[in-house]
Design a protein around this motif. Structure first.
Motif, PDB file in Angstrom:
ATOM      1  N   VAL A   1       0.672  -1.248   0.072  1.00  0.00           N
ATOM      2  CA  VAL A   1      -0.036   0.087  -0.084  1.00  0.00           C
ATOM      3  C   VAL A   1       1.121   1.304  -0.171  1.00  0.00           C
ATOM      4  CG1 VAL A   1      -1.743   1.160   1.662  1.00  0.00           C
ATOM      5  CG2 VAL A   1      -2.212  -1.379   1.160  1.00  0.00           C
ATOM      6  N   ALA A   2       1.665   1.055   1.007  1.00  0.00           N
ATOM      7  CA  ALA A   2       2.939   2.030   1.153  1.00  0.00           C
ATOM      8  C   ALA A   2       3.766   2.643  -0.746  1.00  0.00           C
ATOM      9  CB  ALA A   2       3.704   2.246   1.718  1.00  0.00           C
ATOM     10  N   GLY A   3       3.727   1.544  -1.131  1.00  0.00           N
ATOM     11  CA  GLY A   3       4.370   2.312  -2.538  1.00  0.00           C
ATOM     12  C   GLY A   3       3.814   2.227  -3.387  1.00  0.00           C
ATOM     13  N   VAL A   4       2.210   2.100  -3.124  1.00  0.00           N
ATOM     14  CA  VAL A   4       1.290   2.391  -4.181  1.00  0.00           C
ATOM     15  C   VAL A   4       1.047   3.346  -4.081  1.00  0.00           C
ATOM     16  CG1 VAL A   4      -1.224   1.974  -5.183  1.00  0.00           C
ATOM     17  CG2 VAL A   4       0.453  -0.398  -4.881  1.00  0.00           C
ATOM     18  N   PHE A   5       0.725   4.271  -3.022  1.00  0.00           N
ATOM     19  CA  PHE A   5      -0.069   5.669  -2.850  1.00  0.00           C
ATOM     20  C   PHE A   5       1.677   6.463  -2.674  1.00  0.00           C
ATOM     21  CE2 PHE A   5      -3.293   3.778  -1.266  1.00  0.00           C
ATOM     22  CZ  PHE A   5      -4.441   5.129  -0.904  1.00  0.00           C
ATOM     23  N   ALA A   6       2.521   6.015  -2.734  1.00  0.00           N
ATOM     24  CA  ALA A   6       3.519   6.750  -3.185  1.00  0.00           C
ATOM     25  C   ALA A   6       3.806   6.710  -4.771  1.00  0.00           C
ATOM     26  CB  ALA A   6       5.311   6.235  -2.295  1.00  0.00           C
ATOM     27  N   ILE A   7       3.498   5.907  -5.486  1.00  0.00           N
ATOM     28  CA  ILE A   7       3.529   6.522  -7.094  1.00  0.00           C
ATOM     29  C   ILE A   7       2.639   7.350  -7.083  1.00  0.00           C
ATOM     30  CG2 ILE A   7       3.064   5.536  -9.061  1.00  0.00           C
ATOM     31  CD1 ILE A   7       4.550   2.792  -8.051  1.00  0.00           C
ATOM     32  N   LEU A   8       0.989   6.722  -6.476  1.00  0.00           N
ATOM     33  CA  LEU A   8       0.090   8.209  -6.443  1.00  0.00           C
ATOM     34  C   LEU A   8       0.155   9.318  -5.933  1.00  0.00           C
ATOM     35  CD1 LEU A   8      -2.951   5.842  -5.913  1.00  0.00           C
ATOM     36  CD2 LEU A   8      -2.516   6.198  -8.004  1.00  0.00           C
ATOM     37  N   PHE A   9       0.983   9.356  -5.281  1.00  0.00           N
ATOM     38  CA  PHE A   9       1.122  10.644  -4.346  1.00  0.00           C
ATOM     39  C   PHE A   9       2.362  12.104  -5.530  1.00  0.00           C
ATOM     40  CE2 PHE A   9       4.454  13.781  -1.784  1.00  0.00           C
ATOM     41  CZ  PHE A   9       3.720  15.080  -1.862  1.00  0.00           C
ATOM     42  N   LEU A  10       3.438  10.870  -6.010  1.00  0.00           N
ATOM     43  CA  LEU A  10       4.198  12.062  -7.400  1.00  0.00           C
ATOM     44  C   LEU A  10       2.976  11.949  -8.484  1.00  0.00           C
ATOM     45  CD1 LEU A  10       7.192   9.389  -6.844  1.00  0.00           C
ATOM     46  CD2 LEU A  10       7.023  11.653  -5.759  1.00  0.00           C
ATOM     47  N   VAL A  11       2.154  11.234  -8.691  1.00  0.00           N
ATOM     48  CA  VAL A  11       0.841  11.729 -10.204  1.00  0.00           C
ATOM     49  C   VAL A  11       0.570  12.282  -9.319  1.00  0.00           C
ATOM     50  CG1 VAL A  11      -0.350  10.298 -11.403  1.00  0.00           C
ATOM     51  CG2 VAL A  11       1.476   9.032 -10.990  1.00  0.00           C
ATOM     52  N   VAL A  12       0.179  12.615  -8.291  1.00  0.00           N
ATOM     53  CA  VAL A  12      -1.557  13.735  -8.438  1.00  0.00           C
ATOM     54  C   VAL A  12      -0.587  14.915  -8.273  1.00  0.00           C
ATOM     55  CG1 VAL A  12      -2.486  14.655  -6.339  1.00  0.00           C
ATOM     56  CG2 VAL A  12      -2.527  12.742  -7.524  1.00  0.00           C
ATOM     57  N   GLU A  13       0.952  15.348  -7.306  1.00  0.00           N
ATOM     58  CA  GLU A  13       1.750  16.322  -7.214  1.00  0.00           C
ATOM     59  C   GLU A  13       2.079  16.755  -8.721  1.00  0.00           C
ATOM     60  OE1 GLU A  13       1.556  17.757  -3.996  1.00  0.00           O
ATOM     61  OE2 GLU A  13      -0.129  16.597  -4.688  1.00  0.00           O
ATOM     62  N   LEU A  14       2.622  16.041  -9.761  1.00  0.00           N
ATOM     63  CA  LEU A  14       3.538  16.253 -10.552  1.00  0.00           C
ATOM     64  C   LEU A  14       2.003  16.393 -11.502  1.00  0.00           C
ATOM     65  CD1 LEU A  14       5.849  13.784 -10.905  1.00  0.00           C
ATOM     66  CD2 LEU A  14       5.996  16.292  -9.955  1.00  0.00           C
ATOM     67  N   ARG A  15       1.166  16.160 -11.768  1.00  0.00           N
ATOM     68  CA  ARG A  15       0.158  16.587 -12.868  1.00  0.00           C
ATOM     69  C   ARG A  15      -1.729  16.707 -12.679  1.00  0.00           C
ATOM     70  NH1 ARG A  15       2.251  16.704 -17.152  1.00  0.00           N
ATOM     71  NH2 ARG A  15       0.808  16.153 -18.296  1.00  0.00           N
ATOM     72  N   PHE A  16      -1.742  16.761 -11.523  1.00  0.00           N
ATOM     73  CA  PHE A  16      -3.183  16.969 -11.235  1.00  0.00           C
ATOM     74  C   PHE A  16      -3.686  17.696 -10.548  1.00  0.00           C
ATOM     75  CE2 PHE A  16      -3.015  12.261 -13.176  1.00  0.00           C
ATOM     76  CZ  PHE A  16      -4.028  12.599 -14.183  1.00  0.00           C
ATOM     77  N   ALA A  17      -2.608  17.624  -9.290  1.00  0.00           N
ATOM     78  CA  ALA A  17      -2.820  18.341  -8.230  1.00  0.00           C
ATOM     79  C   ALA A  17      -2.916  20.423  -8.623  1.00  0.00           C
ATOM     80  CB  ALA A  17      -2.106  18.554  -6.660  1.00  0.00           C
TER      81      ALA A  17
END
Length: 627
Positions: A276-292
């Motif tokens: 879960v930590a690995g998956v959400f680490a990737i999601l965090f980076l994707v959200v911060e870099l692309r969507f937020a």
């Protein structure tokens, strides 16, 4: 205009024209701005703010000296680290959001929301019937604790001119330091006297007093028309905050199940949180870099050497600080068998030295205009302190037991102050708020990591030491579990078993202090490549306008406030701003601010509507404090 809508923009200059302020009430009486309120109202506001600030700082260091009593009552000493990490995790995650709440709810509403969360969490702590409930209550209290600091800084910046603001914030730091310094002693004293529950519940009337003081006095209005609540709420980085919370929380859960609980690697509750930590680490980076729209992490700073080095240094410094802070009192309770209050009092020299180190660093940088030399000299002090702490024994004299921690607080305070200035000195003025938040984010994660990682090291070492020393004792397995789950039990054991337990605790805690020593040494090495840069006295340029090369009417390439970036959409072409990443092309409009995680000054996002500000009279606008 109602008070709520008016409170969304601070009055930054004493000479702002009253004609710009629409603060008349329906009864015809003009409501006062933050610089016009009476002295008694201002003091009442400060009393409410600083009372809550003191309690928030107190709660950050309250738990360590109470851990043996709490864990013994619930017989879950191996979960005790969550009492610290849950509070710090909530503070780290929710603090950035209060800047937006100040614009949605107004200054008073946001501050009272923070106080309410802190108070409710504290009440639930005192009434908890299980360790799980207590951990959740600490998380709720942490949601409010971080918000109290943010909202207090915003209100102080509203009420004081730029010249007086430094002194006001300095006094606020005194209350912060007092809370940090007396937290351990207060927790231990009340625990010994009335029990650990009373240490939480006794704070409730003071929270109520803070709430009442701000309710009665915090009624000023600020000028300008704010955006609608719906528009402001859309700008909050919910995706980044949630993914960051789940990512860090999953890592903490893994450390707890694998090392505190001692479950094998093959166990599902060990594997699952890692995945879960690995998956959400990737999601965090994707959200911060692309969507937020306004990411809590500034992606552009990750590409710059100085911000990355400062962020890494802050992480390891905070890791060292909280590793020692949370386990230093335990050494005195389990190895020397002192009372909780005496153990907590051993943290007081650290807090006093931290306050002195901050003042000293500020004075030296103001006097010399340099930061690197004092960083190199005093940045080595924490390593010296950890070496002295590692050498502590039962036979050590009072000088070593009481004073060995002083270089830690002094040196780390100097490092944090100088690294902040080094970071800001290498960034453009428009990125100061973003840079401050960038460093603070790494520091917050380091605080959480310091408690969690050191707890895992401690529990693993304690289990190993007890098993190697108690293999020939009847019912050794049961006795080992009791000692691990109840630190207070050590003082009640039979002399031979007690000797084994005390020695095991001493060795295990030494591993924690070695980890802290390695952390501060790594931080020192990381800081070495950061170059010197002379600090100038001259104020920032007042120039606000830039003329395009085509000779057309001037426009502001850097919006005066974050919301004024709308006006950049009128520019034909692409404009890249250092504080606001504005990508505007013919037929498109996209605005992404780099961060909502801002300093006490820059967090005051004015929510100004470009339709009401336009480009005219740029020089007469209030200047963002981060510049």
């Amino acid at each position: 205009m109602t008070s709520a809508s008016n409170e969304r923009e601070p009055l930054l200059q004493r000479d702002a024209p009253h004609s710009a302020i629409d603060n008349d009430r329906k009864d015809g009486a003009r409501r006062l701005g933050p610089l016009e309120i009476t002295r008694s109202s201002r003091y009442g506001i400060l009393a409410g703010l600083w009372t809550a600030t003191f309690l928030s700082s107190l709660n950050a260091t309250l738990v360590p000296t109470m851990l043996p009593s709490i864990s013994s009552d619930f017989n879950k000493s191996n979960q005790a680290s969550w009492l610290g990490t849950s509070y710090l995790l909530a503070t780290c995650t929710f603090t950035p959001l209060y800047g937006r709440l100040c614009n949605v709810l107004g200054r008073r509403g946001a501050n009272q929301t923070a106080v309410m969360f802190a108070c409710l969490g504290t009440v639930f702590c005192g009434l908890s019937t299980s360790m799980e409930m207590l951990i959740l209550a600490r998380f709720i209290a942490g949601i409010g604790g971080g918000g109290i600091f943010t909202t207090s800084s915003i209100v102080i910046s509203d009420m004081y001119s730029m010249r007086s603001r430094g002194l006001a914030q300095g006094v606020a730091s005194v209350f912060n330091g007092l809370g940090m310094g007396f937290g351990g002693f207060f927790g231990g004293l009340i625990t010994d006297w009335l029990g650990w529950r009373a240490a939480f519940l006794i704070q409730v009337p003071v929270f109520v007093l803070s709430f009442a003081l701000t309710s009665f006095n915090l009624n000023y209005v600020t000028p300008g028309k704010g955006r609608s609540t719906k528009e402001v709420l859309k700008r909050i980085d919910y995706g980044g905050s949630v993914t960051l919370l789940i990512m860090v929380g999953s890592i903490l859960f893994f450390l707890s199940t694998r090392y505190n609980e001692g479950l094998p690697w093959s166990h599902p509750t060990v594997i699952a949180p890692l995945v879960v930590a690995g998956v959400f680490a990737i999601l965090f980076l994707v959200v911060e870099l692309r969507f937020a729209p306004e990411p809590v992490l500034a992606p552009s700073l990750l590409k710059q050497r100085i911000p990355v080095l400062v962020g890494m240094s802050n992480f390891f410094v905070a890791t060292c600080n909280f590793s020692v802070m949370y386990f230093f009192p335990m050494w005195f309770q389990t190895v020397l068998l002192t009372s909780a209050s005496t153990a907590g009092l051993h943290l007081l020299p650290n807090s006093v030295s931290m306050s002195c180190g901050s003042v000293f660093a500020g004075w030296m940088m103001h006097r010399t205009g340099r930061y690197k030399m004092i960083n190199l000299i005093f940045g080595a002090f924490p390593f010296l302190a950890t070496v002295l702490i590692i050498q502590m024994k039962e036979s050590s004299g009072p000088m070593q037991l009481w004073l060995s921690i002083i270089p830690l607080g002094f040196g780390n305070a100097v490092v944090l102050q100088t690294m902040l200035i080094a970071l800001l000195a290498h960034l453009p003025e428009s990125l100061m708020a973003v840079g401050t938040g960038f460093g603070q984010l790494f520091r917050g994660i380091g605080q959480v990591g310091g408690v969690a990682i050191s707890s895992a090291i401690f529990q693993q070492a304690l289990d190993s030491e007890l098993r190697s020393r108690m293999h020939d004792i009847p019912d050794a397995e049961e006795m080992i579990m009791k000692i691990r789950h109840s630190a207070r039990l050590v003082a009640t054991l039979e002399p031979d078993v007690q000797r084994i337990a005390r020695d095991s605790y001493a060795v295990s805690l030494k591993y924690v202090f070695i980890f802290a020593s390695c952390s501060t040494l790594i931080a020192y090495i990381i800081r070495l490549p950061i170059p010197e840069k002379a600090l100038e006295h001259k104020p920032p340029s007042d120039s606000r306008l830039e003329r395009p090369s085509n000779g057309h009417e001037p426009f502001t390439s850097m919006p005066e406030t974050p919301d004024e970036s709308d006006s950049s959409s009128e520019i034909d072409g692409a404009v890249s701003d250092s504080d606001t990443e504005v990508l505007v092309r013919p037929g498109t409009k996209r605005v992404r601010r780099l961060s909502t995680y801002e300093s006490c000054d820059g967090v005051m996002d004015l929510e100004r509507d470009s339709a009401h500000t336009g480009h005219h009279n740029q020089r007469n606008r209030p200047r963002p404090l981060s510049q």
